[in-house]
Structure formats: C-alpha cells, structure tokens
Design an enzyme around this catalytic site. Structure first.
Site, PDB file in Angstrom:
ATOM      1  N   TYR A 204       0.849  -1.194   0.000  1.00 51.71           N
ATOM      2  CA  TYR A 204       0.000   0.000   0.000  1.00 51.71           C
ATOM      3  C   TYR A 204       0.885   1.245   0.000  1.00 51.71           C
ATOM      4  O   TYR A 204       1.081   1.909   1.025  1.00 51.71           O
ATOM      5  CB  TYR A 204      -0.952  -0.024   1.196  1.00 51.71           C
ATOM      6  CG  TYR A 204      -1.981  -1.115   1.097  1.00 51.71           C
ATOM      7  CD1 TYR A 204      -3.177  -0.908   0.424  1.00 51.71           C
ATOM      8  CD2 TYR A 204      -1.747  -2.377   1.646  1.00 51.71           C
ATOM      9  CE1 TYR A 204      -4.122  -1.912   0.310  1.00 51.71           C
ATOM     10  CE2 TYR A 204      -2.686  -3.388   1.539  1.00 51.71           C
ATOM     11  CZ  TYR A 204      -3.870  -3.151   0.875  1.00 51.71           C
ATOM     12  OH  TYR A 204      -4.808  -4.162   0.749  1.00 51.71           O
ATOM     13  N   ARG A 211       1.945   6.645   7.270  1.00 46.85           N
ATOM     14  CA  ARG A 211       2.766   5.821   8.160  1.00 46.85           C
ATOM     15  C   ARG A 211       3.840   6.674   8.840  1.00 46.85           C
ATOM     16  O   ARG A 211       4.129   6.493  10.027  1.00 46.85           O
ATOM     17  CB  ARG A 211       3.393   4.665   7.370  1.00 46.85           C
ATOM     18  CG  ARG A 211       2.407   3.569   7.003  1.00 46.85           C
ATOM     19  CD  ARG A 211       3.096   2.366   6.396  1.00 46.85           C
ATOM     20  NE  ARG A 211       3.521   2.589   5.030  1.00 46.85           N
ATOM     21  CZ  ARG A 211       2.803   2.294   3.941  1.00 46.85           C
ATOM     22  NH1 ARG A 211       1.582   1.796   4.075  1.00 46.85           N
ATOM     23  NH2 ARG A 211       3.278   2.500   2.738  1.00 46.85           N
ATOM     24  N   ASP A 249      -4.940  -8.770  11.757  1.00 44.82           N
ATOM     25  CA  ASP A 249      -5.262  -8.955  10.342  1.00 44.82           C
ATOM     26  C   ASP A 249      -5.869 -10.341  10.163  1.00 44.82           C
ATOM     27  O   ASP A 249      -5.598 -11.258  10.953  1.00 44.82           O
ATOM     28  CB  ASP A 249      -4.016  -8.805   9.467  1.00 44.82           C
ATOM     29  CG  ASP A 249      -4.360  -8.511   8.018  1.00 44.82           C
ATOM     30  OD1 ASP A 249      -4.559  -7.325   7.689  1.00 44.82           O
ATOM     31  OD2 ASP A 249      -4.456  -9.462   7.223  1.00 44.82           O
ATOM     32  N   ASP A 298      -7.275   1.123   9.255  1.00 48.31           N
ATOM     33  CA  ASP A 298      -6.988   1.249   7.822  1.00 48.31           C
ATOM     34  C   ASP A 298      -7.647   0.088   7.089  1.00 48.31           C
ATOM     35  O   ASP A 298      -6.969  -0.811   6.574  1.00 48.31           O
ATOM     36  CB  ASP A 298      -5.466   1.253   7.600  1.00 48.31           C
ATOM     37  CG  ASP A 298      -5.095   1.542   6.157  1.00 48.31           C
ATOM     38  OD1 ASP A 298      -5.933   2.116   5.426  1.00 48.31           O
ATOM     39  OD2 ASP A 298      -3.972   1.189   5.754  1.00 48.31           O
ATOM     40  N   CYS A 338     -10.437   4.219   1.993  1.00 47.49           N
ATOM     41  CA  CYS A 338      -9.884   4.226   0.633  1.00 47.49           C
ATOM     42  C   CYS A 338     -10.995   4.089  -0.402  1.00 47.49           C
ATOM     43  O   CYS A 338     -10.735   3.781  -1.565  1.00 47.49           O
ATOM     44  CB  CYS A 338      -8.852   3.116   0.457  1.00 47.49           C
ATOM     45  SG  CYS A 338      -9.522   1.455   0.667  1.00 47.49           S
TER      46      CYS A 338
END
Length: 395
Positions: A204, A211, A249, A298, A338
């Site tokens: 990404y 970041r 994740d 995110d 996004c």
C-alpha cells in the site's frame, strides 16, 4: 483512427473541462466499427475535435481520453512522453531512503487505466482498461527505454477488468526470472514485499506519508494497528519507540511478514500479532476493558458501488465507534477510508457519529490523503480516493 464518437449536445462540456471519461449516455452516434481498446476520435455535434480516446464497448465508461490535443498521435512516442514526464515528477517527490513508489497513477498522469509501481529494481504494471490492455506493447517499450536495468511484471488481476470485457492477466513482461519476495526501503525502514501475491501491486504505497505521520504520537505509547496487512503502521510505531504494538489482520501469512519486517529492522518493541476479524476482536477487547493510547483503522474498501454506500457507512461508523471506546484518555485515533465513492465530508460525519455514540469528544488534529506520488488531476476529482483523519480524544 478506428472510428469516431459523436457526443450529444451539452455532454461535451465535461470534455472541454478536460475530464477524461465519456459515459455511454453521452454518445449520440458511433461512426465506423471500433474494436475493444481501439483509439477513437471524439467530436461534438458540429464535428469539432474534443479528444482521442480508447474505446470500451462493454463498460459504462465507453471511452477514456488519451489526449485532448488534436496534433497528438497515440503511438509509442506518446507513451514515452507521458511516462518520462511522470518519472521526472516522482524524482522531485520521493523522500530520501525510499525505493518504492507509484510511477503512473492512471488518469491523473494522463494514462487512463494504467497503474505502474516501482519496487527497488522491479516495475509492476496493472493495465485495467481496454485501451491500456491494447497499448501494452507501447507501454512496455517506454518502460524498457526509461528503465533499461529493471525487470517488469504484470499484475492485471483486478476485478474491474471484467467490466472492460477483459480477463485477468499476470506474468513476467521483461527480465530473466520470476520475481521473488524483495526488500524495499521506505523512509529509511526496510520491508518485505511480494509483488506476485501481495495486495494491490504488492504493498500500500499510497499510505507512505500516513505511516510516517504516526511516529510523532507513539513514543512510550501502546499502539493497536487494525487491518495491519504486513504491519506497516506497527513497524513505524515500533521504530518511534512505542511501548507495545498489537497488529490485527485476517491473513496469518501477512502477519508472518509483519514479524519478519520487525526482525529485518532489528526492532525490539514487544509486538503481538493477532489473526482474526477486527470487528469481533475489538468487541472482545472492549469486554476485557483493554485500552490503547494510539489506534489505527486502515480497513479495505467498504464501498464498491453507489448502491453499497449506505451499508458501508454503517460499517465505518461501527468500527470507529469501537475504536473510540477503546482509546485511552487523550488517545490518538488514525482512521482512513480508501473508498473513492465516500466523500471526505461524509466520512468525517460518519466518524463523528461513531465517536458520539461512544461518548467521546474528538478533535481533528491532522487530515491525511494519499502520498504525493499518487497525484490528483484537477479536472479529475475521482483521483482523490484515500482520506484520513488523525483525531485526539478530549477527556
């Protein structure tokens, strides 16, 4: 020229403002028999030139403009000029100690449907429109001329190609061997990237500046990194002296790479890698009364069509409410979307509603967007898709 598209009266105004898309409803008549991806001429009702575009009969966007210049042919020299111009722009934009960046950002770089990223000595291409697919040879020739020592790999495996009447395509375009996972540098940190199997083209890249932004908030703080992928935000937090980092994740393989990235950078910060559903885990943390000084949200794109916007807003509100409830007093929340179909204004409202439901008073202290190697052409507002807020809880 394979054919000509005559634009309906009144519909030419967008083209005169240099917006690069023509929708099927804007076409009055098609002259000739252009094929998939062929270059066509766009004209108004009087026959005056409007642009040269790639024809896509299967898509609602039936033409994407290559050039608004009547004197410009769409040939090898055209693609060389466009990519050379983009290369010069990135030379001025890319920060020091960074070897991965976006070279071509589609319409904003005058090449609709073309995404090209650089990873060290590899170039990764996504050709997502019919015109881009037809012009693969010219694009490849330009890249080989401008980057003679680089290998080139194609990752045209995105679902949007189906709307163009195209099948997924991946594979080596130039070079002697298939790409292995490689190490890139980003703002002085090292990261493993898999350009064959990783998300998007491998990483990404659009979140590079975000970041970097997290570092100023992490010294001696506990950090929760949600939807962490290979741990980018967590890595930056650890490098800035975070007391502890938790990465969440769904992909265990991505979390494994996150651990490798920590080891690659010889960071000693305690890091917990948790595989699972973020929504479920945040509710568990709430029941356990866990608190974090800094939280990163995110998530992947929640909105893929206008019809899904309402449902997506519910998802964004829910996840931001949960994060707000888990924030320590005076805590920091970095939250992103996004989804290009979700405006910055609506995203702010949704996040505000989530904080309100959590009973937290939040202030925006920074606004974040995609990194500058992902530019936005002024006539093409759709190019701005990534938006984020850094919020501080006022307790």
């Amino acid at each position: 020229m394979a054919g000509q598209l005559i634009i309906k009266q009144g519909k030419e105004k967008a083209l005169r403002r240099r917006h690069p898309w023509v929708f099927t409803g804007a076409v009055h008549k098609i002259k000739g028999k252009p094929g998939l991806g062929d270059t066509v001429e766009l004209v108004d009702q009087k026959g005056d030139f409007l642009g040269r575009a790639a024809y896509s009969p299967h898509s609602q966007i039936c033409a994407r403009v290559w050039s608004f210049d009547a004197a410009e042919d769409i040939d090898d020299a055209f693609f060389l000029r466009r990519i050379e111009r983009a290369k010069a722009l990135r030379t001025a934009l890319i920060p020091a100690a960074t070897t991965a960046y976006r070279l071509i950002a589609g319409e904003s770089d005058g090449l609709p449907g073309v995404t090209i990223d650089i990873y060290a000595n590899w170039i990764v291409c996504q050709l997502l429109s019919a015109g881009a697919d037809v012009q693969r040879g010219s694009i490849l020739n330009a890249l080989k001329a401008l980057y003679p020592d680089f290998s080139i790999y194609e990752r045209s495996d995105v679902d949007v190609r189906k709307k163009e009447g195209l099948e997924p395509v991946t594979g080596l375009l130039h070079g002697n061997q298939q790409p292995e996972p490689l190490i890139i540098e980003e703002n002085g940190l090292k990261l493993w990237v898999d350009i064959q199997k990783g998300h998007k083209t491998g990483y990404y890249l659009d979140q590079r500046d975000a970041r970097q932004s997290i570092k100023k908030y992490c010294q001696d703080k506990s950090v929760l990194n949600c939807f962490s992928y290979t741990g980018g935000f967590g890595l930056y937090a650890a490098s800035a002296g975070a007391s502890a980092v938790t990465n969440i994740d769904m992909s265990q393989s991505a979390l494994d790479i996150a651990q490798q990235n920590l080891e690659l950078n010889e960071l000693q910060t305690p890091v917990e890698h948790t595989q699972g559903d973020v929504f479920k885990l945040l509710r568990e943390y709430q029941q356990q009364e866990r608190r974090f000084d800094v939280i990163v949200l995110d998530p992947p794109k929640f909105v893929d069509s206008k019809a899904s916007l309402t449902r997506a807003c519910r998802g964004y509100k829910d996840i931001n409410r949960l994060a707000a409830e888990l924030l320590a007093p005076e805590g920091i929340l970095l939250t992103f979307s996004c989804s290009g179909l979700l405006s910055t204004e609506l995203f702010q409202k949704v996040v505000a509603d989530g904080a309100l439901d959590a009973g937290r008073d939040m202030h925006i202290i920074e606004r974040l967007f995609q990194a500058p190697d992902h530019p936005v052409s002024m006539p093409y507002p759709e190019g701005l898709y990534l938006k984020g807020f850094i919020l501080r809880a006022r307790d």
